[in-house]
Write a protein that holds these residues in place. Structure first.
Motif, PDB file in Angstrom:
ATOM      1  N   ILE A 160       2.648  -4.535   1.948  1.00  0.00           N
ATOM      2  CA  ILE A 160       4.023  -4.287   2.350  1.00  0.00           C
ATOM      3  C   ILE A 160       5.163  -4.706   1.515  1.00  0.00           C
ATOM      4  O   ILE A 160       6.185  -3.837   1.086  1.00  0.00           O
ATOM      5  CB  ILE A 160       4.181  -5.086   3.794  1.00  0.00           C
ATOM      6  CG1 ILE A 160       3.380  -4.662   4.914  1.00  0.00           C
ATOM      7  CG2 ILE A 160       5.731  -5.056   4.191  1.00  0.00           C
ATOM      8  CD1 ILE A 160       3.638  -5.464   6.105  1.00  0.00           C
ATOM      9  N   ILE A 161       5.170  -5.795   0.802  1.00  0.00           N
ATOM     10  CA  ILE A 161       6.170  -6.227  -0.168  1.00  0.00           C
ATOM     11  C   ILE A 161       6.068  -5.195  -1.406  1.00  0.00           C
ATOM     12  O   ILE A 161       7.004  -4.608  -2.001  1.00  0.00           O
ATOM     13  CB  ILE A 161       5.650  -7.491  -0.853  1.00  0.00           C
ATOM     14  CG1 ILE A 161       6.072  -8.652   0.328  1.00  0.00           C
ATOM     15  CG2 ILE A 161       6.849  -8.133  -1.841  1.00  0.00           C
ATOM     16  CD1 ILE A 161       5.681 -10.019  -0.189  1.00  0.00           C
ATOM     17  N   GLU A 162       4.657  -4.995  -1.777  1.00  0.00           N
ATOM     18  CA  GLU A 162       4.573  -4.042  -2.887  1.00  0.00           C
ATOM     19  C   GLU A 162       5.046  -2.510  -2.613  1.00  0.00           C
ATOM     20  O   GLU A 162       5.778  -2.234  -3.462  1.00  0.00           O
ATOM     21  CB  GLU A 162       3.011  -4.071  -2.944  1.00  0.00           C
ATOM     22  CG  GLU A 162       2.713  -3.251  -4.406  1.00  0.00           C
ATOM     23  CD  GLU A 162       1.353  -3.300  -4.892  1.00  0.00           C
ATOM     24  OE1 GLU A 162       0.537  -3.596  -4.137  1.00  0.00           O
ATOM     25  OE2 GLU A 162       1.238  -2.920  -6.198  1.00  0.00           O
ATOM     26  N   ARG A 163       5.073  -2.164  -1.416  1.00  0.00           N
ATOM     27  CA  ARG A 163       5.428  -0.632  -1.105  1.00  0.00           C
ATOM     28  C   ARG A 163       7.053  -0.840  -1.315  1.00  0.00           C
ATOM     29  O   ARG A 163       7.766   0.161  -1.803  1.00  0.00           O
ATOM     30  CB  ARG A 163       5.212  -0.456   0.418  1.00  0.00           C
ATOM     31  CG  ARG A 163       4.620   1.072   0.307  1.00  0.00           C
ATOM     32  CD  ARG A 163       4.470   1.449   1.811  1.00  0.00           C
ATOM     33  NE  ARG A 163       3.463   0.301   2.640  1.00  0.00           N
ATOM     34  CZ  ARG A 163       3.479  -0.085   3.793  1.00  0.00           C
ATOM     35  NH1 ARG A 163       4.733   0.369   4.496  1.00  0.00           N
ATOM     36  NH2 ARG A 163       2.744  -0.873   4.338  1.00  0.00           N
ATOM     37  N   SER A 164       7.650  -1.955  -0.766  1.00  0.00           N
ATOM     38  CA  SER A 164       9.142  -1.984  -0.927  1.00  0.00           C
ATOM     39  C   SER A 164       9.712  -2.357  -2.223  1.00  0.00           C
ATOM     40  O   SER A 164      10.883  -1.842  -2.702  1.00  0.00           O
ATOM     41  CB  SER A 164       9.783  -3.008   0.205  1.00  0.00           C
ATOM     42  OG  SER A 164       9.372  -2.499   1.286  1.00  0.00           O
ATOM     43  N   ALA A 165       9.124  -3.431  -2.785  1.00  0.00           N
ATOM     44  CA  ALA A 165       9.918  -4.320  -3.896  1.00  0.00           C
ATOM     45  C   ALA A 165       8.940  -3.912  -5.298  1.00  0.00           C
ATOM     46  O   ALA A 165       9.244  -4.625  -6.390  1.00  0.00           O
ATOM     47  CB  ALA A 165      10.058  -5.423  -3.433  1.00  0.00           C
ATOM     48  N   GLY A 166       7.701  -3.395  -5.049  1.00  0.00           N
ATOM     49  CA  GLY A 166       6.581  -3.774  -6.131  1.00  0.00           C
ATOM     50  C   GLY A 166       6.370  -5.146  -6.135  1.00  0.00           C
ATOM     51  O   GLY A 166       6.783  -6.087  -5.399  1.00  0.00           O
ATOM     52  N   LEU A 167       5.538  -5.730  -7.320  1.00  0.00           N
ATOM     53  CA  LEU A 167       5.102  -7.187  -7.354  1.00  0.00           C
ATOM     54  C   LEU A 167       5.562  -7.639  -8.590  1.00  0.00           C
ATOM     55  O   LEU A 167       5.209  -8.830  -8.855  1.00  0.00           O
ATOM     56  CB  LEU A 167       3.835  -7.307  -7.045  1.00  0.00           C
ATOM     57  CG  LEU A 167       3.135  -6.936  -5.374  1.00  0.00           C
ATOM     58  CD1 LEU A 167       1.531  -7.262  -5.384  1.00  0.00           C
ATOM     59  CD2 LEU A 167       3.907  -8.124  -4.462  1.00  0.00           C
ATOM     60  N   GLY A 168       6.279  -6.878  -9.304  1.00  0.00           N
ATOM     61  CA  GLY A 168       6.792  -7.439 -10.705  1.00  0.00           C
ATOM     62  C   GLY A 168       7.680  -8.532 -10.568  1.00  0.00           C
ATOM     63  O   GLY A 168       7.620  -9.549 -11.559  1.00  0.00           O
ATOM     64  N   HIS A 169       8.199  -8.897  -9.489  1.00  0.00           N
ATOM     65  CA  HIS A 169       9.124 -10.208  -9.367  1.00  0.00           C
ATOM     66  C   HIS A 169       8.041 -11.387  -9.188  1.00  0.00           C
ATOM     67  O   HIS A 169       8.848 -12.386  -9.265  1.00  0.00           O
ATOM     68  CB  HIS A 169      10.264 -10.030  -8.413  1.00  0.00           C
ATOM     69  CG  HIS A 169       9.687  -9.585  -7.078  1.00  0.00           C
ATOM     70  ND1 HIS A 169       8.948  -8.561  -6.670  1.00  0.00           N
ATOM     71  CD2 HIS A 169       9.411 -10.385  -5.960  1.00  0.00           C
ATOM     72  CE1 HIS A 169       8.803  -8.574  -5.340  1.00  0.00           C
ATOM     73  NE2 HIS A 169       8.941  -9.890  -4.840  1.00  0.00           N
ATOM     74  N   VAL A 170       6.903 -11.237  -8.742  1.00  0.00           N
ATOM     75  CA  VAL A 170       6.067 -12.458  -8.497  1.00  0.00           C
ATOM     76  C   VAL A 170       5.485 -12.701  -9.770  1.00  0.00           C
ATOM     77  O   VAL A 170       4.443 -12.282 -10.050  1.00  0.00           O
ATOM     78  CB  VAL A 170       5.292 -12.059  -7.369  1.00  0.00           C
ATOM     79  CG1 VAL A 170       4.365 -13.489  -7.028  1.00  0.00           C
ATOM     80  CG2 VAL A 170       5.885 -11.639  -6.022  1.00  0.00           C
TER      81      VAL A 170
END
Ligand code: GBH
Length: 466
Positions: free
Chosen positions: A264-274
């Motif tokens: 769900i996070i990946e769909r909205s924001a990607g995961l590059g910030h993690v």
């Protein structure tokens, strides 16, 4: 111990927050916060910045053992970073001395939603740098107050700050981007971890954080917690629980995001910030978890429903109204959910100490010449304390209870119309008057518990008759 009395040493107190009570928004070099920019109301609030000795005296007279306040980041760092403002630090110095002088233990919250506007202008919480500035601010404050403040809370309700501030935009800074909301949540978690590490290495005695954790239920479960769910409802309940609660609990306490949340996070924001290593920083050991509880989240599966912007990823979830008593703001009153929540946390995190850092309600008070008769507020607190006591009897590790809140105040987007205080404030004169609930709470504190006989909850007829 009778069912009405509480464990020895149980901590009774109240909570407040800086923006909601301090006022004096341009005094002594304070820098503006996102709430100064966003709020439609004059932010004079309760003028607590000048009247804190009177407010501390009220708490002393009521017998409070603890006072949880928040620090305005922009008083300490007008630009959010760089050079600290001595006059701002001095205010908290005086406040802490006053609180200690009254025999009350101060609990400091570092962030209750009032980000310095200067940091918002640099990108706000969606920007990773904000987390590092927060840790520097935590360290500076500890250097000033750490000799006298033992208990530190990093953030208040990061879900609200991230998802209402950057997702639905109903809170400051009023941005509406699912991507920014998830990035903000992650950077708040990182800020919590970095600040906790900084506080510990400076010698802080107790570090915790404050989450608004809402039990998630279907309408049928509100009257029967054991009710079996359909597969569709079970999935929806688990998803909202992941978004609202476990998004914060699990990184902090287990070092990982809930697995079903990552897509769900990946769909909205990607995961590059993690970034690699973030979750180790976030999962610092905690001495206590502050729990703010007001009302449950009631949901059911409804395939055609679009996502609620406060819960990106909530497609197919209907947020339900339920036929229970409500507060003036319309929040359902379900005290048993406090038991449910405390039992759950104690089961899932058996070693973690809990503190109710906020619980309370807004009602339309009956203000008369001879007193402020807030029977509904007394019933609300009493019923929640009974629910809390029942959870303690089952072994929940609850160290104390703090009422939200001491004073009628500036209730964010609802301005001065919403009354959560146990003390009434006349905003024209700044006169404080104890409500009946304050006197009732003083008696609870004195006897370390409730009276044996339950007060009658006012019926609809008696409420209408007033
Ligand atoms: C607390 O937040 C705050 O910490 C405090 O500053 C504030 O004054 C107090 O509440 C009273 O408002 O938002 O439609 O999903 C409580 C925030 C309130 C967030 C209930 C979740 C559920 C209804 N929570 N809310 S909704």
């Amino acid at each position: 111990m009778s069912t009405a009395s509480f464990p020895e040493g149980f901590v009774w107190g109240v909570s407040t927050s800086a923006f909601q009570i301090e006022g004096a928004t341009s005094a002594d070099g304070r820098g503006p916060s996102i709430w100064d920019t966003f709020s439609a109301d004059r932010a004079e609030a309760c003028d607590h910045y000048h009247r804190y000795p009177e407010d501390v005296r009220l708490m002393k007279d009521l017998g409070m053992a603890a006072y949880r306040f928040s620090v305005s980041w922009g008083r300490v760092f007008p630009e959010g970073r760089g050079k600290p403002n001595q006059a701002g630090l001095d205010f908290y110095d005086r406040l802490v001395d006053e609180v200690l002088g009254a025999g009350i233990t101060p609990y400091a919250t570092l962030y209750h939603w009032d980000l310095p506007q200067a940091l918002e202008d640099l990108g706000g919480w969606p920007s990773r740098d904000t987390a590092y500035h927060f840790a520097d601010y935590a360290a500076a404050l500890h250097e000033k107050l750490g000799d006298r403040v033992d208990t530190w809370f990093t953030l208040n309700e990061p879900w609200v700050a991230a998802f209402l501030g950057y997702g639905s935009g109903i809170h400051a800074p009023g941005r509406t981007s699912a991507s920014d909301a998830f990035k903000s949540a992650h950077h708040m978690l990182l800020a919590h971890g970095l600040a906790t590490r900084a506080l510990r290495s400076a010698g802080a005695r107790q570090v915790g954080t404050v989450l608004n954790i809402s039990p998630v239920l279907t309408p049928a479960q509100v009257s029967d917690f054991t009710r079996e769910l359909s597969d569709e409802d079970a999935e929806v309940v688990a998803r909202i629980d992941a978004l609202a609660n476990r998004q914060f609990l699990e990184p902090m306490l287990r070092g990982a995001y809930p697995a079903e949340l990552l897509p769900i996070i990946e769909r909205s924001a990607g995961l590059g910030h993690v970034h690699d290593g973030d979750l180790e920083i976030i999962a610092q050991p905690l001495d206590l978890l502050g729990v703010n509880y007001y009302t449950p989240l009631v949901v059911q599966a409804q395939p055609s429903e679009p996502a609620d912007p406060a819960f990106p990823g909530s497609e197919g979830v209907l947020f339900c109204t339920i036929p229970t008593a409500v507060t003036a703001m319309g929040w359902p009153i379900v005290p048993d959910c406090l038991s449910l929540l405390l039992r759950r946390l104690s089961r899932e995190y058996p070693d973690l100490d809990l503190l109710i850092t906020e619980n309370g309600a807004d009602f339309v008070d009956v203000v008369t010449g001879n007193g402020i008769h807030d029977t509904d507020r007394i019933s609300f607190i009493e019923e929640h304390l009974r629910a809390l006591r029942a959870a303690v009897a089952d072994g929940a590790r609850v160290r104390g209870y703090l009422v939200w809140t001491l004073l009628d105040n500036l209730e964010w987007t609802d301005g001065y119309q919403r009354k959560f205080g146990i003390v009434h404030v006349d905003f024209a004169t700044q006169r404080r008057r104890l409500k009946d609930s304050a006197l009732w709470y003083r008696d609870v504190i004195r006897r370390n518990g409730l009276a044996e006989t339950r007060r009658k909850r006012p019926t609809l007829e008696t409420v209408a008759a007033r």
